[in-house]
Design a protein around this motif. Sequence first.
Motif, mmCIF file in Angstrom:
data_model
loop_
_atom_site.group_PDB
_atom_site.id
_atom_site.type_symbol
_atom_site.label_atom_id
_atom_site.label_comp_id
_atom_site.label_asym_id
_atom_site.label_seq_id
_atom_site.Cartn_x
_atom_site.Cartn_y
_atom_site.Cartn_z
ATOM 1 N N THR A 65 0.854 -1.190 0.000
ATOM 2 C CA THR A 65 0.000 0.000 0.000
ATOM 3 C C THR A 65 0.888 1.238 0.000
ATOM 4 O OG1 THR A 65 -0.105 0.162 2.414
ATOM 5 C CG2 THR A 65 -1.782 -1.193 1.334
ATOM 6 N N GLY A 66 0.319 2.372 -0.300
ATOM 7 C CA GLY A 66 1.070 3.614 -0.266
ATOM 8 C C GLY A 66 1.162 4.167 1.140
ATOM 9 N N LEU A 67 1.704 5.373 1.237
ATOM 10 C CA LEU A 67 1.825 6.002 2.547
ATOM 11 C C LEU A 67 0.467 6.273 3.171
ATOM 12 C CD1 LEU A 67 4.712 8.570 1.913
ATOM 13 C CD2 LEU A 67 4.839 6.236 2.791
ATOM 14 N N ASP A 68 -0.539 6.551 2.326
ATOM 15 C CA ASP A 68 -1.859 6.793 2.881
ATOM 16 C C ASP A 68 -2.508 5.517 3.374
ATOM 17 O OD1 ASP A 68 -2.062 5.748 0.368
ATOM 18 O OD2 ASP A 68 -3.614 7.136 -0.348
ATOM 19 N N GLY A 69 -1.950 4.362 3.019
ATOM 20 C CA GLY A 69 -2.468 3.099 3.532
ATOM 21 C C GLY A 69 -1.869 2.716 4.868
ATOM 22 N N ALA A 136 -4.520 -1.798 -3.723
ATOM 23 C CA ALA A 136 -3.776 -0.544 -3.639
ATOM 24 C C ALA A 136 -4.677 0.662 -3.480
ATOM 25 C CB ALA A 136 -2.896 -0.373 -4.879
ATOM 26 N N VAL A 137 -5.817 0.701 -4.183
ATOM 27 C CA VAL A 137 -6.632 1.918 -4.186
ATOM 28 C C VAL A 137 -7.998 1.734 -3.532
ATOM 29 C CG1 VAL A 137 -5.471 2.708 -6.271
ATOM 30 C CG2 VAL A 137 -7.650 1.505 -6.477
ATOM 31 N N LEU A 184 1.568 0.140 -7.003
ATOM 32 C CA LEU A 184 0.562 1.119 -7.403
ATOM 33 C C LEU A 184 0.242 2.110 -6.291
ATOM 34 C CD1 LEU A 184 -1.928 -1.241 -9.285
ATOM 35 C CD2 LEU A 184 -0.016 0.069 -10.213
ATOM 36 N N GLY A 185 0.484 1.721 -5.062
ATOM 37 C CA GLY A 185 0.132 2.588 -3.944
ATOM 38 C C GLY A 185 0.926 3.877 -3.900
ATOM 39 N N PHE A 186 2.086 3.898 -4.555
ATOM 40 C CA PHE A 186 2.919 5.099 -4.554
ATOM 41 C C PHE A 186 2.743 5.925 -5.827
ATOM 42 C CE2 PHE A 186 5.230 2.161 -1.724
ATOM 43 C CZ PHE A 186 5.197 2.923 -0.570
ATOM 44 N N ALA A 187 1.722 5.626 -6.615
ATOM 45 C CA ALA A 187 1.467 6.410 -7.815
ATOM 46 C C ALA A 187 1.212 7.866 -7.441
ATOM 47 C CB ALA A 187 0.283 5.839 -8.578
ATOM 48 N N VAL A 188 1.705 8.773 -8.280
ATOM 49 C CA VAL A 188 1.579 10.211 -8.046
ATOM 50 C C VAL A 188 0.629 10.788 -9.084
ATOM 51 C CG1 VAL A 188 2.799 12.413 -8.017
ATOM 52 C CG2 VAL A 188 3.883 10.373 -7.058
ATOM 53 N N THR A 189 -0.346 11.554 -8.637
ATOM 54 C CA THR A 189 -1.285 12.185 -9.553
ATOM 55 C C THR A 189 -1.612 13.579 -9.070
ATOM 56 O OG1 THR A 189 -3.525 12.080 -10.488
ATOM 57 C CG2 THR A 189 -3.202 11.092 -8.318
ATOM 58 N N GLY A 197 -7.600 7.462 -6.294
ATOM 59 C CA GLY A 197 -7.671 6.025 -6.568
ATOM 60 C C GLY A 197 -8.336 5.729 -7.899
ATOM 61 N N GLU A 198 -9.400 6.467 -8.208
ATOM 62 C CA GLU A 198 -10.093 6.271 -9.486
ATOM 63 C C GLU A 198 -9.159 6.546 -10.656
ATOM 64 O OE1 GLU A 198 -13.639 8.426 -12.091
ATOM 65 O OE2 GLU A 198 -13.391 8.895 -9.958
#
Length: 673
Positions: A65-69, A136-137, A184-189, A197-198
């Motif tokens: 998961t990303g940092l928000d997870g 991940a999302v 995928l959890g560290f994807a930047v948008t 997530g969407e």
Amino acid sequence: MTAATRADLLALDTDTLAALANRGLVKRAAREVAAGDGPVPDLDPDGTLRGTCPDGNSVVLPPGTGLDGGSCTCGAPGVCRHRIALVLAHQHAAADAPPGPAPGPAASGTPGTPDTPAPAPAWSPGALDDEALTAAVGARAVAAARRTLERGYAARLHHARPDDPQPVAELAACTVRFPVPGELGFAVTDAAQDRRGEMIALAVWAFRAADGRPAVTLGGRPEPDAGIPPVLDAALGLARELLLDGAVHAGPVLTADLHRVRDELADRSLHWPAGLVADLIGQLDAYAARSADHRPEELALLLAELHARHRAAARPGASRSEVLGVRETAETPLRRIRLTALGCRIRGTATTRSAEVYLAHPAAGTVLVLRRGWDVPADGRPPTGHALAARRIAGHRLDALAAGNVVSESAVRSAARELRLGRGRTAATTVTPVGGSWTDLPAPLLLTDLDAHLRTLEGRPPRLIRPRIAAESLHVVRLSAVEGVRYDAAEQRLEAAVRDAAGNPATLAATYDPACPGSLDALAAALGSGAVTHVSATLRRAAGRTVLEPAALLAGDTVVVPDLAPGTASTTLGPAAPPSADPVAADLAEALAALADTAHRGLRHPDGPTLTRLDRTAARLDRGGLATTAELLRALAHAVRAGDPDAAARTWSDAAVRLAVTVEAHRETAGRP
């Protein structure tokens, strides 16, 4: 802590961490870790990273998961500084650890080898399945993405390469970057947090469907009627009335109808025709005001473009996303965006001044345009570009925006890649010196081989039916040499022979504009200094030459923006060689001027000189070997003389579309072996 490490956390650089949180949190966490006040990281056998901070807060970062997870007992919403500090502390510990085996499932190395991260492999987010995506999302974000998929969407993709290992998807609403392979959890948008997530899910599906292609369109229900949308027919009908009556006789009723159709086109997400009709309105308003912004040739090309898009959209299998912009989002609020300024251009008439600031968006590989206009007071002297440099946009001076790094929490991007910045406490925009950011731009924002880039553009659709993207041809070019600066007094044009990093020759060219009288002086001084290494410029082909029209130059660590420079055009330069004759280009220009004249006066209101000009131009085209275009001009003159408005309008549009495409093709191919 054990010798094992989390490879995903080691791959997070400060820019990625700042994008996932904000730069202030990263700086504060880095200071705490450097001072020894950070958490002590501990890695569980299952890959969970834990740490307790000196202030008593505990952080847990599970794998996958990303940092928000993760979680932190501080209770702060989103990604807090404690999570950032744990990542930085983990990276510091890994850097300080002696080489050795890397036991455990979370190890990035192999047994018996030093635990150092391997070079990032070329990978695709599409290789991960929906189970990993949902983990991940979240299921809610995936469900929202499926609803978007049902409506259909388009994506432009930058696939991972050895020299640029981060895949990037440019969606209509935002861009998504994947900095950590397989995660995928560290994807930047730059999308708003509630849609993050969407957007990640949509980007993953786009990579999966693309299979290496640079663009893809997914989903969407088939339209029950493959015909042209009625509102586009209505726009074409108004264009026909304008063509028959001419700009000279266009009244307020026609302008009001164009306003109504423009709004309806925008409501139907037909963004390219909507922008086109808006430009038509601008030309009519400029003529009514007797403004120098009105140009008959521009009006003629706009009418030709509307006909071309209408015809292209009617063809079976046509991509309406490309031709009409139907899958673009009218405006997209961007959560946080980091931009690199590439200079600006000043334009002006007797009554107006305008600035276009060019801002590279490295994560998307595109250039955004920030526009601002000012009216000249009736009793005042028009300001020069240098005077406008002190004007403020979003709370910052124009010259700072045009030569700085811009970080904004309140940016809004249009479908045409134009930018709007908010201001105020809740709409923070900061500007810092650009430094070496130009040299770090990814391709194709930064070009080192002009010929190779131009080859990639071969075969693309003509401008008349391409997406209406602002500054689509503006790039930063790395230079290896400036070989001479000359001035053509007759054309008031400065030219310099330059070479790109690969040694390809090009001509850097700029024309004098009274709105910015110091521009050519500043350009000549910078080029003559020997310090220029990069130029931000619009790239085009002309008479067999590669031409760069500069917006800014990088000399050492200083960005020179010529249009904002002081001066009075007093520099003495050596004379330029006379331009080589191009009779075909001259004939095409005369033909376009003849068509523009008929549209300006109106096909219902011909006069003898206009018809004679059509005949004379047709004869010139015949002598130049352009027989088909010549025959169309003769047919137009015949239809006008016969008083047949339907035939005249149809023939005019055929001739205008053909001529516009021919001019573009000749410009790009003339002089090639």
